[in-house]
Write an enzyme that holds these catalytic residues in place. Sequence first.
Site, PDB file in Angstrom:
ATOM      1  N   GLY A 150      37.868  44.194  28.483  1.00  0.00           N
ATOM      2  CA  GLY A 150      37.059  43.292  29.320  1.00  0.00           C
ATOM      3  C   GLY A 150      35.571  43.490  29.082  1.00  0.00           C
TER       4      GLY A 150
ATOM      5  N   ASP B 158      43.798  40.763  24.098  1.00  0.00           N
ATOM      6  CA  ASP B 158      44.311  40.301  25.389  1.00  0.00           C
ATOM      7  C   ASP B 158      45.074  41.497  25.948  1.00  0.00           C
ATOM      8  OD1 ASP B 158      46.051  39.364  27.434  1.00  0.00           O
ATOM      9  OD2 ASP B 158      45.899  37.331  26.642  1.00  0.00           O
TER      10      ASP B 158
ATOM     11  N   TYR C 151      43.995  39.272  44.593  1.00  0.00           N
ATOM     12  CA  TYR C 151      43.150  40.231  43.873  1.00  0.00           C
ATOM     13  C   TYR C 151      43.285  41.613  44.531  1.00  0.00           C
ATOM     14  CZ  TYR C 151      38.501  42.045  42.321  1.00  0.00           C
ATOM     15  OH  TYR C 151      37.449  42.774  41.801  1.00  0.00           O
TER      16      TYR C 151
ATOM     17  N   LYS D 108      44.873  45.155  43.299  1.00  0.00           N
ATOM     18  CA  LYS D 108      44.049  46.377  43.257  1.00  0.00           C
ATOM     19  C   LYS D 108      44.793  47.555  43.905  1.00  0.00           C
ATOM     20  CE  LYS D 108      40.148  45.028  41.251  1.00  0.00           C
ATOM     21  NZ  LYS D 108      39.893  45.360  39.847  1.00  0.00           N
TER      22      LYS D 108
HETATM   23  C1  AKB Z   1      34.436  40.310  43.901  1.00  0.00           C
HETATM   24  O1  AKB Z   1      33.630  39.825  44.717  1.00  0.00           O
HETATM   25  O2  AKB Z   1      35.523  39.791  43.635  1.00  0.00           O
HETATM   26  C2  AKB Z   1      34.088  41.618  43.253  1.00  0.00           C
HETATM   27  C3  AKB Z   1      34.655  42.779  44.008  1.00  0.00           C
HETATM   28  C4  AKB Z   1      33.992  43.261  45.223  1.00  0.00           C
HETATM   29  O3  AKB Z   1      35.643  43.307  43.612  1.00  0.00           O
HETATM   30  N1  AKB Z   1      32.670  41.738  43.121  1.00  0.00           N
END
Ligand code: AKB
Length: 334
Positions: free
Chosen positions: A23, A67, A156, A160
Amino acid sequence: MEPLEDPHGKGGLHVMKRIIVTGASGQIGIELVPYLRKIYGDSNVLATARRHVPGPVSEGGPFELLDVRDGKTFSKLVSSFKADTILHLAGILSAKAETMPQESWDINLGGTFTALEVAREHGAALFFPSSIAAFGPSTPQDNTPQVTIQRPTTIYGVAKVTCELLCDYYHKKYGVDTRGLRFPGLISYEALPGGGTTDYAVHIYYEALSKGRYTCYIAPGTYMDMMYMPDALAAVVQLMEADPSKLVNRNAYNVSAMSFAPEDIAASIKKFIPEFEISYDVDPVRQAIAESWPNSLDCTAAKEEWGFDPEYDLDRMTQDMLERLKQKRQATEG
Ligand code: AKB
């Protein structure tokens, strides 16, 4: 360029010798790669990205297309480069991930799983960038502890937390040297972030200089953790060079240098550009994400276990950002 002996003047160990960065075209990678090449030597840092990146990342040292879901190519690159460390930055940010949950899961979770497998296969250490997004609405919001409730409500954030746990699993089961940071919003003048919830804290500086005003998509009174990029880069190296016997909370450490709401950053900008004005046009999607994240993190574990010590507060960052962006504009305008 020859490696620096002691980058932070803190008696660095130089545990990392041959580093591969995934990345490398993202907001962190664009700055981390040149930073690492200064410390470890140009030829010892292999930058990889899904697409070709013009500029120092591809021109200042080795660069390959990758990738991160392609385990075969990933493994071949680690083997031929003789990498001892994988800094795995590839991922889709929070707001963009909400528009494509399936693909972002594949990249954010699938890519990290592949990176862990490659690390296991080649005995490499692995850095994983977690986020304040690994927390959710049921997490204590103020002075959020290192170990606490983690029930995020974004795709997201779910990825994580899963990756934090996977990193712990690979460390415990296979002895992979996994280490991670829960990054707050990162602010930098080199590259714009793309698709994050905290991006407003970067855009505001650009528009303060170009227009003297900014319309913010996050509502006043919404506090989030933030950090200036130089502190984030130093933290990655410090963590990866830290004595492993001191690392209790490997995956992942709370790190933050400041917590502010939009009106606070606007007030800081006004100190340098008195005519600057902020207005609001709140985006409900990003506002909901922001409200589900902590107001401020407790970073004691990072400070005690490996000496996390950020240098920039809000005003110092504002002064530097505005100066650097002005210089950039002057350079491009000739
Ligand atoms: C986002 O806003 O998605 C990132 C994060 C805080 O992980 N900057």
